[in-house]
Design a protein around this motif. Structure first.
Motif, PDB file in Angstrom:
ATOM      1  N   LEU A 255      -6.768  -9.924 -11.505  1.00  0.00           N
ATOM      2  CA  LEU A 255      -8.101 -10.099 -10.938  1.00  0.00           C
ATOM      3  C   LEU A 255      -8.063 -11.272  -9.961  1.00  0.00           C
ATOM      4  N   ALA A 256      -8.630 -11.072  -8.780  1.00  0.00           N
ATOM      5  CA  ALA A 256      -8.656 -12.122  -7.756  1.00  0.00           C
ATOM      6  C   ALA A 256      -9.407 -13.352  -8.263  1.00  0.00           C
ATOM      7  N   ASN A 257      -8.854 -14.511  -7.978  1.00  0.00           N
ATOM      8  CA  ASN A 257      -9.453 -15.774  -8.423  1.00  0.00           C
ATOM      9  C   ASN A 257     -10.841 -16.020  -7.849  1.00  0.00           C
ATOM     10  N   ASP A 258     -11.119 -15.505  -6.643  1.00  0.00           N
ATOM     11  CA  ASP A 258     -12.379 -15.828  -5.979  1.00  0.00           C
ATOM     12  C   ASP A 258     -13.548 -14.927  -6.385  1.00  0.00           C
ATOM     13  N   LEU A 259     -13.341 -13.986  -7.303  1.00  0.00           N
ATOM     14  CA  LEU A 259     -14.438 -13.115  -7.726  1.00  0.00           C
ATOM     15  C   LEU A 259     -15.363 -13.846  -8.700  1.00  0.00           C
ATOM     16  N   PRO A 260     -16.677 -13.722  -8.515  1.00  0.00           N
ATOM     17  CA  PRO A 260     -17.623 -14.403  -9.409  1.00  0.00           C
ATOM     18  C   PRO A 260     -17.495 -13.966 -10.875  1.00  0.00           C
ATOM     19  N   SER A 261     -16.994 -12.763 -11.116  1.00  0.00           N
ATOM     20  CA  SER A 261     -16.879 -12.265 -12.491  1.00  0.00           C
ATOM     21  C   SER A 261     -15.630 -12.788 -13.212  1.00  0.00           C
ATOM     22  N   ARG A 262     -14.768 -13.496 -12.519  1.00  0.00           N
ATOM     23  CA  ARG A 262     -13.533 -13.967 -13.154  1.00  0.00           C
ATOM     24  C   ARG A 262     -13.784 -14.699 -14.472  1.00  0.00           C
ATOM     25  N   PRO A 263     -14.680 -15.712 -14.524  1.00  0.00           N
ATOM     26  CA  PRO A 263     -14.865 -16.425 -15.800  1.00  0.00           C
ATOM     27  C   PRO A 263     -15.382 -15.519 -16.919  1.00  0.00           C
ATOM     28  N   LEU A 264     -16.135 -14.492 -16.557  1.00  0.00           N
ATOM     29  CA  LEU A 264     -16.660 -13.569 -17.570  1.00  0.00           C
ATOM     30  C   LEU A 264     -15.545 -12.727 -18.173  1.00  0.00           C
ATOM     31  N   PHE A 265     -14.615 -12.270 -17.343  1.00  0.00           N
ATOM     32  CA  PHE A 265     -13.475 -11.504 -17.863  1.00  0.00           C
ATOM     33  C   PHE A 265     -12.498 -12.417 -18.612  1.00  0.00           C
TER      34      PHE A 265
ATOM     35  N   GLY B 232       0.793  -1.227   0.000  1.00  0.00           N
ATOM     36  CA  GLY B 232       0.000   0.000   0.000  1.00  0.00           C
ATOM     37  C   GLY B 232       0.822   1.272   0.000  1.00  0.00           C
ATOM     38  N   MET B 233       2.129   1.143   0.193  1.00  0.00           N
ATOM     39  CA  MET B 233       3.008   2.309   0.155  1.00  0.00           C
ATOM     40  C   MET B 233       3.370   2.702  -1.275  1.00  0.00           C
ATOM     41  N   PHE B 234       2.899   1.945  -2.250  1.00  0.00           N
ATOM     42  CA  PHE B 234       3.086   2.288  -3.655  1.00  0.00           C
ATOM     43  C   PHE B 234       1.793   2.925  -4.142  1.00  0.00           C
ATOM     44  N   ALA B 235       1.837   4.201  -4.488  1.00  0.00           N
ATOM     45  CA  ALA B 235       0.648   4.901  -4.977  1.00  0.00           C
ATOM     46  C   ALA B 235       0.253   4.372  -6.345  1.00  0.00           C
ATOM     47  N   THR B 236      -1.037   4.129  -6.526  1.00  0.00           N
ATOM     48  CA  THR B 236      -1.542   3.638  -7.813  1.00  0.00           C
ATOM     49  C   THR B 236      -2.696   4.506  -8.276  1.00  0.00           C
ATOM     50  N   GLY B 237      -2.908   4.490  -9.565  1.00  0.00           N
ATOM     51  CA  GLY B 237      -4.138   5.040 -10.117  1.00  0.00           C
ATOM     52  C   GLY B 237      -5.256   4.041  -9.876  1.00  0.00           C
ATOM     53  N   ILE B 238      -6.467   4.477 -10.126  1.00  0.00           N
ATOM     54  CA  ILE B 238      -7.622   3.600  -9.947  1.00  0.00           C
ATOM     55  C   ILE B 238      -8.342   3.491 -11.280  1.00  0.00           C
ATOM     56  N   THR B 239      -8.659   2.262 -11.636  1.00  0.00           N
ATOM     57  CA  THR B 239      -9.365   2.015 -12.886  1.00  0.00           C
ATOM     58  C   THR B 239     -10.649   1.252 -12.614  1.00  0.00           C
ATOM     59  N   VAL B 240     -11.546   1.317 -13.582  1.00  0.00           N
ATOM     60  CA  VAL B 240     -12.698   0.425 -13.615  1.00  0.00           C
ATOM     61  C   VAL B 240     -12.574  -0.356 -14.919  1.00  0.00           C
ATOM     62  N   VAL B 241     -12.514  -1.680 -14.803  1.00  0.00           N
ATOM     63  CA  VAL B 241     -12.437  -2.542 -15.977  1.00  0.00           C
ATOM     64  C   VAL B 241     -13.865  -2.961 -16.320  1.00  0.00           C
ATOM     65  N   THR B 242     -14.238  -2.781 -17.591  1.00  0.00           N
ATOM     66  CA  THR B 242     -15.607  -3.067 -18.024  1.00  0.00           C
ATOM     67  C   THR B 242     -15.615  -3.989 -19.237  1.00  0.00           C
ATOM     68  N   THR B 243     -16.664  -4.792 -19.338  1.00  0.00           N
ATOM     69  CA  THR B 243     -16.897  -5.634 -20.510  1.00  0.00           C
ATOM     70  C   THR B 243     -18.383  -5.965 -20.554  1.00  0.00           C
ATOM     71  N   ARG B 244     -18.746  -6.894 -21.403  1.00  0.00           N
ATOM     72  CA  ARG B 244     -20.126  -7.382 -21.471  1.00  0.00           C
ATOM     73  C   ARG B 244     -20.127  -8.893 -21.293  1.00  0.00           C
ATOM     74  N   THR B 245     -21.182  -9.385 -20.664  1.00  0.00           N
ATOM     75  CA  THR B 245     -21.366 -10.826 -20.512  1.00  0.00           C
ATOM     76  C   THR B 245     -21.772 -11.409 -21.868  1.00  0.00           C
ATOM     77  N   PRO B 246     -21.748 -12.733 -22.019  1.00  0.00           N
ATOM     78  CA  PRO B 246     -22.225 -13.326 -23.276  1.00  0.00           C
ATOM     79  C   PRO B 246     -23.671 -12.935 -23.597  1.00  0.00           C
ATOM     80  N   ALA B 247     -24.468 -12.619 -22.569  1.00  0.00           N
ATOM     81  CA  ALA B 247     -25.855 -12.180 -22.781  1.00  0.00           C
ATOM     82  C   ALA B 247     -25.948 -10.688 -23.107  1.00  0.00           C
ATOM     83  N   GLY B 248     -24.807  -9.979 -23.096  1.00  0.00           N
ATOM     84  CA  GLY B 248     -24.805  -8.563 -23.453  1.00  0.00           C
ATOM     85  C   GLY B 248     -24.939  -7.600 -22.297  1.00  0.00           C
ATOM     86  N   GLU B 249     -24.988  -8.114 -21.063  1.00  0.00           N
ATOM     87  CA  GLU B 249     -25.101  -7.245 -19.892  1.00  0.00           C
ATOM     88  C   GLU B 249     -23.749  -6.608 -19.575  1.00  0.00           C
ATOM     89  N   PRO B 250     -23.734  -5.308 -19.255  1.00  0.00           N
ATOM     90  CA  PRO B 250     -22.462  -4.683 -18.881  1.00  0.00           C
ATOM     91  C   PRO B 250     -22.035  -5.120 -17.484  1.00  0.00           C
TER      92      PRO B 250
END
Length: 165
Positions: free
Chosen positions: A60-70, A20-38
């Protein structure tokens, strides 16, 4: 430097605090699901890899539900947040609620949602993924980008920060 024990909960907390002593920018990573939902999530593990070809990296953390979608998407966008977009960072970091509710987005290649008012936006082709311990590491080709002259939202020492002159 002092010798550190490389295991246990105490080590994990101290290691996280040191990172945490390394300053980072913050991003939001976005995509769509196979059904087209953002879908999207807040990420601060973004960095450049190469100018030629244009490559970026994030994880991306392995335990996030969105992992397979990304993992399975063809394209995604990296939206670099500006200093006045803390609410967007918190919205996409939350596991509750509809993250895109009430947001006007633009559409990039592959239909990826692009957030408005960001410092920079990168549309990426999802090309290479590697196991990275408790994360998956994405290295991807940038196929389009834009930028605005805005100050970034930063994260340092467990808190949001702003650039100072």
């Amino acid at each position: 430097m002092t010798q550190q024990t490389l295991s246990g909960e105490d080590f994990s907390r101290r290691f996280r605090n040191a990172l945490g002593m390394f300053a980072t920018g913050i991003t939001v990573v976005t995509t769509r699901t196979p059904a087209g939902e953002p879908i999207g999530l807040t990420v601060n593990s973004f960095n450049s890899v190469s100018l030629d070809p244009p490559l970026i990296v994030w994880s991306l953390a392995n335990d996030l539900p969105s992992r397979p979608l990304f993992e399975g998407c063809e394209y995604y966008a990296i939206n670099v947040l500006a200093e006045d977009q803390m609410e967007l960072s918190q919205r996409f970091a939350s596991r509750n609620g509809e993250r895109f509710a009430g947001l006007e987005v633009e559409v990039g290649q592959g239909g990826v949602p692009l957030l408005k008012g960001c410092c920079a936006r990168f549309v990426c082709r999802n090309t290479v993924r590697h196991d990275g311990g408790d994360h998956i590491v994405f290295i991807s080709e940038v196929v389009d980008f834009d930028r605005e002259e805005r100050l970034p939202l930063l994260y340092f020492g467990g808190a949001y920060r702003r650039v100072a002159d």
